[in-house]
Design a protein around this motif. Structure first.
Motif, PDB file in Angstrom:
ATOM      1  N   ILE A 144       0.861  -1.184   0.000  1.00 21.83           N
ATOM      2  CA  ILE A 144       0.000   0.000   0.000  1.00 21.83           C
ATOM      3  C   ILE A 144       0.897   1.234   0.000  1.00 21.83           C
ATOM      4  O   ILE A 144       1.883   1.306   0.726  1.00 21.83           O
ATOM      5  CB  ILE A 144      -0.916  -0.006   1.238  1.00 21.83           C
ATOM      6  CG1 ILE A 144      -1.926  -1.160   1.129  1.00 21.83           C
ATOM      7  CG2 ILE A 144      -1.660   1.316   1.380  1.00 21.83           C
ATOM      8  CD1 ILE A 144      -2.812  -1.315   2.350  1.00 21.83           C
ATOM      9  N   PRO A 151      -3.341   3.294   6.205  1.00 25.76           N
ATOM     10  CA  PRO A 151      -4.094   2.032   6.091  1.00 25.76           C
ATOM     11  C   PRO A 151      -5.309   2.015   7.025  1.00 25.76           C
ATOM     12  O   PRO A 151      -5.274   2.582   8.123  1.00 25.76           O
ATOM     13  CB  PRO A 151      -3.067   0.967   6.501  1.00 25.76           C
ATOM     14  CG  PRO A 151      -1.736   1.625   6.385  1.00 25.76           C
ATOM     15  CD  PRO A 151      -1.974   3.070   6.689  1.00 25.76           C
ATOM     16  N   THR A 207      -7.646  -3.587   1.581  1.00 26.05           N
ATOM     17  CA  THR A 207      -6.824  -3.500   0.372  1.00 26.05           C
ATOM     18  C   THR A 207      -7.635  -3.163  -0.877  1.00 26.05           C
ATOM     19  O   THR A 207      -7.051  -2.888  -1.926  1.00 26.05           O
ATOM     20  CB  THR A 207      -6.082  -4.828   0.132  1.00 26.05           C
ATOM     21  OG1 THR A 207      -7.031  -5.899   0.036  1.00 26.05           O
ATOM     22  CG2 THR A 207      -5.103  -5.123   1.273  1.00 26.05           C
ATOM     23  N   PHE A 234      -1.605   1.049  -4.580  1.00 24.66           N
ATOM     24  CA  PHE A 234      -0.406   0.284  -4.255  1.00 24.66           C
ATOM     25  C   PHE A 234       0.774   0.833  -5.044  1.00 24.66           C
ATOM     26  O   PHE A 234       0.612   1.399  -6.120  1.00 24.66           O
ATOM     27  CB  PHE A 234      -0.600  -1.198  -4.600  1.00 24.66           C
ATOM     28  CG  PHE A 234      -1.395  -1.978  -3.592  1.00 24.66           C
ATOM     29  CD1 PHE A 234      -0.771  -2.842  -2.704  1.00 24.66           C
ATOM     30  CD2 PHE A 234      -2.777  -1.857  -3.525  1.00 24.66           C
ATOM     31  CE1 PHE A 234      -1.486  -3.559  -1.770  1.00 24.66           C
ATOM     32  CE2 PHE A 234      -3.513  -2.565  -2.594  1.00 24.66           C
ATOM     33  CZ  PHE A 234      -2.865  -3.421  -1.713  1.00 24.66           C
ATOM     34  N   ASP A 246       4.663  -2.783   5.013  1.00 28.63           N
ATOM     35  CA  ASP A 246       3.380  -3.371   5.412  1.00 28.63           C
ATOM     36  C   ASP A 246       3.527  -4.281   6.634  1.00 28.63           C
ATOM     37  O   ASP A 246       2.830  -4.148   7.617  1.00 28.63           O
ATOM     38  CB  ASP A 246       2.711  -4.108   4.250  1.00 28.63           C
ATOM     39  CG  ASP A 246       3.633  -5.098   3.555  1.00 28.63           C
ATOM     40  OD1 ASP A 246       4.791  -5.283   3.997  1.00 28.63           O
ATOM     41  OD2 ASP A 246       3.195  -5.706   2.564  1.00 28.63           O
TER      42      ASP A 246
END
Length: 255
Positions: free
Chosen positions: A15, A21, A32, A37, A128
């Motif tokens: 991401i 997030p 997601t 991305f 991530d």
């Protein structure tokens, strides 16, 4: 005579770093869907360093091979790598399956052998999962020397000197090829891919394989039980003097 460098640069699709997030409704991970991305920033630094090594040592570098382990959509970051200066690429398509660092290292070991790489430059961690394990595990599996948190890389013949960041200063290491280097933030500033090079990259070949093609079975050893937001912090207060600060700290029994 110096041996030719065949550099492997593993890159990960994550991401975008500029996006905050959000945890999904099931509290099993981050959302997601409908999220931008891009290439992991540390991987981008690793790619930039490999390109600079090639530009500064044109007769030394045979090729730069970028590899990614992820979904089919990870082709995008491999195309970006080609546009920036990578020569060849491989996508190990694992769909939406999570791949833990040890499995990543096992797959990368197979790619190293397949590409006959003698230098691996990779980001110290992905933003991530923040594992910071793959480089170390890969060096262990290959039985190669490693230098982590690199802030400067210098190559002289078969010898590689790496300045790495440590608490309170820096550490300088030297090792013979082959070796594994993981990159830190202050190593360089990655370039942007130009539009003409992006267009050219779309026509370049991109190898797509499965983990099974490399005789690697993906087995996860960790289970995520729950993901939740950290508790919100209470708003702070301003004080007008040191005496008032001490008084407030005493009130909350901090001192």
């Amino acid at each position: 005579m110096s041996q030719k460098l065949r550099i492997l640069v593993p890159i990960k699709r994550v991401i975008d770093f500029a996006i905050k997030p959000r945890i999904n409704k099931n509290n099993t991970g981050v959302e997601t869907k409908g999220v931008k991305f891009s290439m992991n920033p540390f991987c981008d630094i690793a790619l930039e360093e490999s390109i600079r090594i090639k530009e500064n040592n044109k007769d030394l570098v045979e090729k730069i091979h970028a590899a990614s382990i992820g979904p089919t959509k990870a082709q995008d970051i491999l195309r970006t790598a080609l546009a920036k200066g990578a020569d060849t690429t491989t996508l190990v398509d694992v769909g939406d399956q999570e791949v833990e660092p040890l499995n990543v290292a096992k797959i990368l070991k197979k790619i190293v052998e397949k590409e006959n790489s003698n230098l691996v430059i990779l980001g110290k961690q992905a933003i991530d999962d923040d594992s910071n394990q793959t480089g170390q595990m890969l060096a262990g599996l290959l039985n190669w020397p490693q230098a982590t948190y690199a802030s400067k890389v210098q190559i002289e013949g078969d010898s590689v000197t790496v300045v790495r960041e440590i608490d309170g200063g820096s550490d300088t290491l030297r090792a013979k090829l082959p070796m594994v280097i993981s990159t830190d933030l202050r190593l360089n500033e990655p370039r942007y891919a130009s539009l003409p090079n992006i267009m050219k990259a779309k026509k370049k070949p991109l190898e797509k394989i499965k983990a099974s093609d490399l005789d690697v079975k993906i087995e996860n050893r960790l289970e995520t039980l729950k993901v939740e937001e950290p508790p919100q912090r209470k708003a702070g207060i301003k004080v007008d003097s040191v005496d008032e600060l001490i008084s407030k700290l005493k009130d909350i029994k901090a001192i």
